[in-house]
Motif scaffolding. Structure first.
Motif, PDB file in Angstrom:
ATOM      1  N   ARG A 190       0.859  -1.175   0.000  1.00 42.97           N
ATOM      2  CA  ARG A 190       0.000   0.000   0.000  1.00 42.97           C
ATOM      3  C   ARG A 190       0.896   1.225   0.000  1.00 42.97           C
ATOM      4  N   ASN A 221      -1.785   1.371   9.889  1.00 40.45           N
ATOM      5  CA  ASN A 221      -3.190   1.232   9.488  1.00 40.45           C
ATOM      6  C   ASN A 221      -3.310   0.801   8.033  1.00 40.45           C
ATOM      7  N   SER A 261      -2.355  -2.885   7.809  1.00 42.34           N
ATOM      8  CA  SER A 261      -3.302  -3.712   8.563  1.00 42.34           C
ATOM      9  C   SER A 261      -4.622  -3.844   7.819  1.00 42.34           C
ATOM     10  N   GLN A 262      -5.104  -2.734   7.261  1.00 42.63           N
ATOM     11  CA  GLN A 262      -6.358  -2.780   6.524  1.00 42.63           C
ATOM     12  C   GLN A 262      -6.230  -3.619   5.264  1.00 42.63           C
ATOM     13  N   GLN A 315      -6.274  -7.250   6.443  1.00 42.06           N
ATOM     14  CA  GLN A 315      -7.623  -7.640   6.843  1.00 42.06           C
ATOM     15  C   GLN A 315      -8.513  -7.909   5.634  1.00 42.06           C
ATOM     16  N   SER A 316      -8.535  -6.982   4.691  1.00 41.04           N
ATOM     17  CA  SER A 316      -9.435  -7.123   3.548  1.00 41.04           C
ATOM     18  C   SER A 316      -9.058  -8.311   2.672  1.00 41.04           C
ATOM     19  N   THR A 322     -15.284  -5.539  11.679  1.00 41.82           N
ATOM     20  CA  THR A 322     -14.384  -4.710  10.894  1.00 41.82           C
ATOM     21  C   THR A 322     -14.963  -4.541   9.496  1.00 41.82           C
ATOM     22  N   GLY A 382     -13.293  -4.541   7.001  1.00 43.16           N
ATOM     23  CA  GLY A 382     -12.490  -5.351   6.102  1.00 43.16           C
ATOM     24  C   GLY A 382     -13.140  -6.664   5.715  1.00 43.16           C
TER      25      GLY A 382
END
Length: 214
Positions: free
Chosen positions: A21, A47, A50-51, A54-55, A143, A145
């Motif tokens: 990212r 963040n 992590s996002q 998660q997604s 979440t 995500g």
């Protein structure tokens, strides 16, 4: 005569897959030396990765050489959000003898919102599917995500229940940050490109049950 009691230990194979990212930051911001600013930048980096993780892990994509499979891959068509359908997830895991301490729900916030406003049964006074942070006695984690999609114009949301200690996440090396001062230079911005090498796999496929609800 005693029978062989040697347990079968499931093995998993993982390989590094690039997760990346980027974050664009104002050069004016970077010129400041405040520790609060440094903490803010670090938080943005954490963040972002992590996002993305998660997604991916809580997504619906099939696994490839470059991306781990999401746990909602193959979750099927959405069903109505009812107490019975939620409990079916618990029953699926328990019936496979895979229910363990610490089992919980993970769901999209909009699915959780519906659980808090949907009665367990009409005209019974049994309350809502979710109460506070719990659903049917199990903790609910939520979440954005979690996987979502549309079916015939209707948004549907992922709900998972199970023993998430069986969801293995492998990380190779440290998270790296490449500083790119050129791409956004005309806007007075510096781009930070974040790279991590990860993989994820559910060791015991019976330990987590998933569904799409609407």
């Amino acid at each position: 005569e005693a029978t062989d009691g040697t347990p079968t230990i499931a093995s998993v194979t993982m390989s590094p897959k690039r997760l990346t990212r980027y974050v664009d930051l104002s050069n004016k911001l970077l010129e400041q030396s405040s520790q609060d600013i440094n903490a803010l930048i670090q938080r943005d980096i954490v963040n972002a990765i992590s996002q993305a993780l998660q997604s991916t892990v809580l997504g619906g994509a099939a696994g490839t050489n470059t991306q781990p499979a999401g746990i909602f891959n193959g979750a099927g068509a959405a069903s109505a959000l009812t107490f019975a359908n939620i409990v079916d997830l618990e029953t699926t895991v328990a019936d496979a003898n895979s229910l363990a301490d610490g089992a919980c729900y993970i769901m999209h916030p909009k699915a959780y919102g519906k659980c808090k406003t949907t009665p367990k049964a009409t005209n019974t006074g049994l309350g809502m599917i979710a109460d506070g942070e719990m659903a049917n006695g199990y903790k609910v984690l939520r979440t954005a995500g979690v996987f979502t999609k549309e079916e015939s114009g209707t948004p549907t949301f992922g709900v998972a229940f199970g023993n998430f200690s069986e969801l293995f996440i492998g990380i190779w090396g440290n998270i790296s940050v490449e500083v790119d001062p050129y791409t956004q230079a005309t806007k007075g911005m510096t781009r930070l490109v974040i790279n991590a090498y990860v993989d994820a796999v559910v060791r015991n496929s019976n330990a987590i049950a998933t569904a799409m609800v609407k």
